[in-house]
Design a protein around this motif. Structure first.
Motif, mmCIF file in Angstrom:
data_model
loop_
_atom_site.group_PDB
_atom_site.id
_atom_site.type_symbol
_atom_site.label_atom_id
_atom_site.label_comp_id
_atom_site.label_asym_id
_atom_site.label_seq_id
_atom_site.Cartn_x
_atom_site.Cartn_y
_atom_site.Cartn_z
ATOM 1 N N LYS A 1 0.691 -1.020 -0.022
ATOM 2 C CA LYS A 1 0.023 -0.008 -0.080
ATOM 3 C C LYS A 1 0.831 1.275 -0.027
ATOM 4 C CE LYS A 1 -3.521 -2.212 2.998
ATOM 5 N NZ LYS A 1 -4.561 -2.287 2.006
ATOM 6 N N ALA A 2 1.858 1.284 0.764
ATOM 7 C CA ALA A 2 2.825 2.515 0.885
ATOM 8 C C ALA A 2 3.676 2.672 -0.295
ATOM 9 C CB ALA A 2 3.600 2.382 2.188
ATOM 10 N N GLN A 3 4.159 1.496 -0.932
ATOM 11 C CA GLN A 3 4.711 1.523 -1.980
ATOM 12 C C GLN A 3 4.046 2.280 -3.256
ATOM 13 O OE1 GLN A 3 6.346 -2.307 -2.221
ATOM 14 N NE2 GLN A 3 8.431 -1.799 -1.355
ATOM 15 N N ASN A 4 2.809 1.681 -3.410
ATOM 16 C CA ASN A 4 1.962 2.206 -4.148
ATOM 17 C C ASN A 4 1.507 3.647 -4.137
ATOM 18 O OD1 ASN A 4 1.720 -0.384 -5.440
ATOM 19 N ND2 ASN A 4 -0.368 -0.804 -4.153
ATOM 20 N N ALA A 5 1.375 4.068 -2.913
ATOM 21 C CA ALA A 5 1.048 5.597 -2.562
ATOM 22 C C ALA A 5 2.347 6.662 -2.933
ATOM 23 C CB ALA A 5 0.965 5.729 -1.171
ATOM 24 N N ALA A 6 3.715 5.975 -2.642
ATOM 25 C CA ALA A 6 4.790 6.604 -2.881
ATOM 26 C C ALA A 6 4.852 6.825 -4.452
ATOM 27 C CB ALA A 6 6.140 5.862 -2.371
ATOM 28 N N ASN A 7 4.419 5.609 -5.217
ATOM 29 C CA ASN A 7 4.696 5.609 -6.715
ATOM 30 C C ASN A 7 3.760 6.413 -7.229
ATOM 31 O OD1 ASN A 7 6.786 3.544 -6.620
ATOM 32 N ND2 ASN A 7 5.458 2.027 -6.737
ATOM 33 N N ALA A 8 2.867 6.733 -6.636
ATOM 34 C CA ALA A 8 1.765 7.716 -7.371
ATOM 35 C C ALA A 8 1.969 9.092 -6.909
ATOM 36 C CB ALA A 8 0.485 7.241 -6.740
ATOM 37 N N GLY A 9 3.161 9.459 -6.182
ATOM 38 C CA GLY A 9 3.425 10.692 -5.851
ATOM 39 C C GLY A 9 2.932 11.180 -4.362
ATOM 40 N N ALA A 10 2.361 10.454 -3.600
ATOM 41 C CA ALA A 10 1.842 10.910 -2.249
ATOM 42 C C ALA A 10 2.985 11.212 -1.126
ATOM 43 C CB ALA A 10 0.992 9.841 -1.538
ATOM 44 N N VAL A 11 3.102 12.071 -0.448
ATOM 45 C CA VAL A 11 3.870 12.552 0.631
ATOM 46 C C VAL A 11 3.775 11.850 1.822
ATOM 47 C CG1 VAL A 11 4.370 14.792 -0.661
ATOM 48 C CG2 VAL A 11 2.744 14.546 1.125
ATOM 49 N N GLY A 12 2.922 11.009 2.139
ATOM 50 C CA GLY A 12 2.461 10.195 3.371
ATOM 51 C C GLY A 12 1.420 9.351 3.247
ATOM 52 N N VAL A 13 1.237 8.379 4.130
ATOM 53 C CA VAL A 13 0.016 7.413 3.852
ATOM 54 C C VAL A 13 -0.583 7.288 5.368
ATOM 55 C CG1 VAL A 13 -0.431 5.242 3.370
ATOM 56 C CG2 VAL A 13 1.358 6.256 2.347
ATOM 57 N N VAL A 14 -1.852 7.282 5.561
ATOM 58 C CA VAL A 14 -2.654 6.874 6.613
ATOM 59 C C VAL A 14 -3.298 5.745 6.375
ATOM 60 C CG1 VAL A 14 -4.350 7.652 8.458
ATOM 61 C CG2 VAL A 14 -2.515 9.324 7.451
ATOM 62 N N ILE A 15 -3.077 4.510 7.068
ATOM 63 C CA ILE A 15 -3.837 3.331 7.031
ATOM 64 C C ILE A 15 -4.639 3.084 8.088
ATOM 65 C CG2 ILE A 15 -3.703 0.818 6.734
ATOM 66 C CD1 ILE A 15 -0.678 1.262 5.724
ATOM 67 N N ILE A 16 -6.098 2.977 7.786
ATOM 68 C CA ILE A 16 -7.229 2.910 8.789
ATOM 69 C C ILE A 16 -7.578 1.351 8.872
ATOM 70 C CG2 ILE A 16 -9.525 3.399 9.332
ATOM 71 C CD1 ILE A 16 -7.817 5.843 9.185
ATOM 72 N N ASN A 17 -7.494 1.006 10.234
ATOM 73 C CA ASN A 17 -7.779 -0.440 10.569
ATOM 74 C C ASN A 17 -9.284 -0.827 10.139
ATOM 75 O OD1 ASN A 17 -7.377 -2.883 11.542
ATOM 76 N ND2 ASN A 17 -7.459 -2.426 13.767
#
Length: 413
Positions: free
Chosen positions: A158-174
């Protein structure tokens, strides 16, 4: 006989003959404990759990662990065993306090283990579904903080997909209301925060809001210490009986895993006056919660011939809550356990506890466990049921006698 070669092993105390909770002839016959002896066992085990819980969270590398270790050494010595300690170091990930601020409201969360530190102020963009690459293609997260749900794919992906899409951070909700504890298991160059479903689900209504993400983490080297107990002169056991005695930060760890620690100690007491005790080592592992560091180190320092001489490793983890006792591991041992106690259920044992390094080294393993419960890894993990400790101790003791009274154990992995 093979010797266990360990760095930092020292004999701390030579035990004297202790109490005799089980008569030798009972142990040799493989009978259950009597009702009176069972009551004594239950009282001792719950006293051990309470003593450990009262110390507070048992986090590797803290003074509390020194107190816990001293308690275990004293108890094993009283039972007639000598003890050794085995020290090791590892880099420990720490969250120093991480959160996200939305519309002036600060929501505390937990950095996923392995996340880099970072502070970002940016748009919050909800990503549909669970954060597959195709999900990120449906929204614009460039320069934004991505909000994704737990499930289906690993946190790292999930985090790698976010970084590859240009995101600067990720918040994962349980995907449950409880807090989310997790590990990335790899590197990603943006900060990753985890939130409970209870506080996080409302954020999906805040997409496009400007938010501030603060992930505060560090790595430091900590020292862990395993406690090894055996009768004098026993250098090559046939069985290792173990469980971890550390807990996660903030949790007093009654069920996880003072329960397993107490059961291992009680089995050792019950075996102390039998000839079978000369075929077993009892180990309280440290550093389990940070990645099985104690058991991994134990196995890494053992000579191959030492490991080859083991008929089994019995691991007890979270055995003080939930009525149903579960076992997993090597097929021959799970079948033996069911033959000994027919109401036990077999489950597909995962590699998330201290039996796993032994299994990877080719040692037959048996994992005793009672499943997840609401207080897992929380400050509310303060109590267990004495009768469940007693039941687990009796079952483990009788399975152990079956193994040690056999000349050979048929192994089917």
């Amino acid at each position: 006989m093979a010797k266990l070669l360990v760095a930092g092993v020292s004999v701390l105390s030579i035990g004297i003959t202790g109490c005799t909770p089980v008569l030798e002839e009972q142990a040799e016959r493989g009978t259950l404990l009597s009702q009176a002896e069972s009551t004594i066992t239950s009282r001792r085990a719950i006293a051990d759990v309470q003593a450990l819980v009262e110390l507070g969270p048992r986090v590797t590398g803290t003074p509390v662990m020194e107190q816990a270790r001293a308690y275990l050494i004293e108890q094993y010595t009283r039972a007639g065993y000598e003890t050794k300690t085995q020290t090791f170091t590892y880099p420990k990930f720490e969250d120093l306090g991480s959160n996200i601020t939305v519309n002036g409201r600060t929501i505390n969360g937990r950095a996923l283990n392995g996340s880099i530190a970072g502070k970002q102020s940016a748009r919050l963009v909800a990503v549909p579904n669970v954060g597959q690459a195709s999900d990120f293609a449906a929204v614009d997260v460039k320069g934004a903080i991505a909000l994704v749900r737990r499930g289906e794919i690993p946190f790292l992906q999930k985090a790698q997909n976010a970084a590859n899409a240009g995101a600067v951070g990720v918040v994962i909700i349980n995907n449950e209301s409880s807090d989310l504890y997790g590990t990335l298991g790899g590197e990603v160059q943006i900060p990753v925060l985890a939130l409970s479903g209870k506080v996080g689900n409302s954020l999906f209504e805040s997409q496009q809001s400007q938010v501030s993400l603060a992930v505060n983490t560090r790595q430091r080297t900590v020292t862990g210490t395993n406690v090894i107990a055996h009768l004098p002169g026993v250098t090559q056991p046939r069985v290792i009986v173990g469980g971890h005695y550390d807990s996660v930060p903030g949790s007093p760890g009654a069920n996880d895993n003072a329960s397993g620690t107490a059961v291992v100690l009680d089995i050792a007491r019950n075996m102390a006056q039998t000839t079978l005790a000369r075929q077993a080592w009892f180990v309280a592992f440290d550093g389990e919660e940070d990645g099985l560091h104690g058991s991994r180190y134990f196995v890494s320092q053992a000579q191959p011939s030492f490991l080859e001489g083991l008929d089994a490793m019995l691991n007890f983890d979270m055995v003080g809550v939930n009525d149903q006792l579960l076992v997993g591991g090597t097929q021959s041992l799970t079948k033996l356990t069911q033959a000994t106690q027919s109401d036990i259920s077999i489950f597909g044992s995962q590699g998330g506890s201290d039996h796993a390094p032994f299994a990877r080294a080719g040692v037959p393993v048996l994992f005793f466990y009672r499943g997840q419960e609401p207080n897992y890894h929380t400050p509310n993990d303060k109590s267990v049921e004495p009768r469940l400790l007693d039941e687990t101790s009796q079952v483990g003791f009788n399975v152990l006698k079956q193994i040690l009274n056999s000349d050979t154990v048929s192994v089917a992995m």
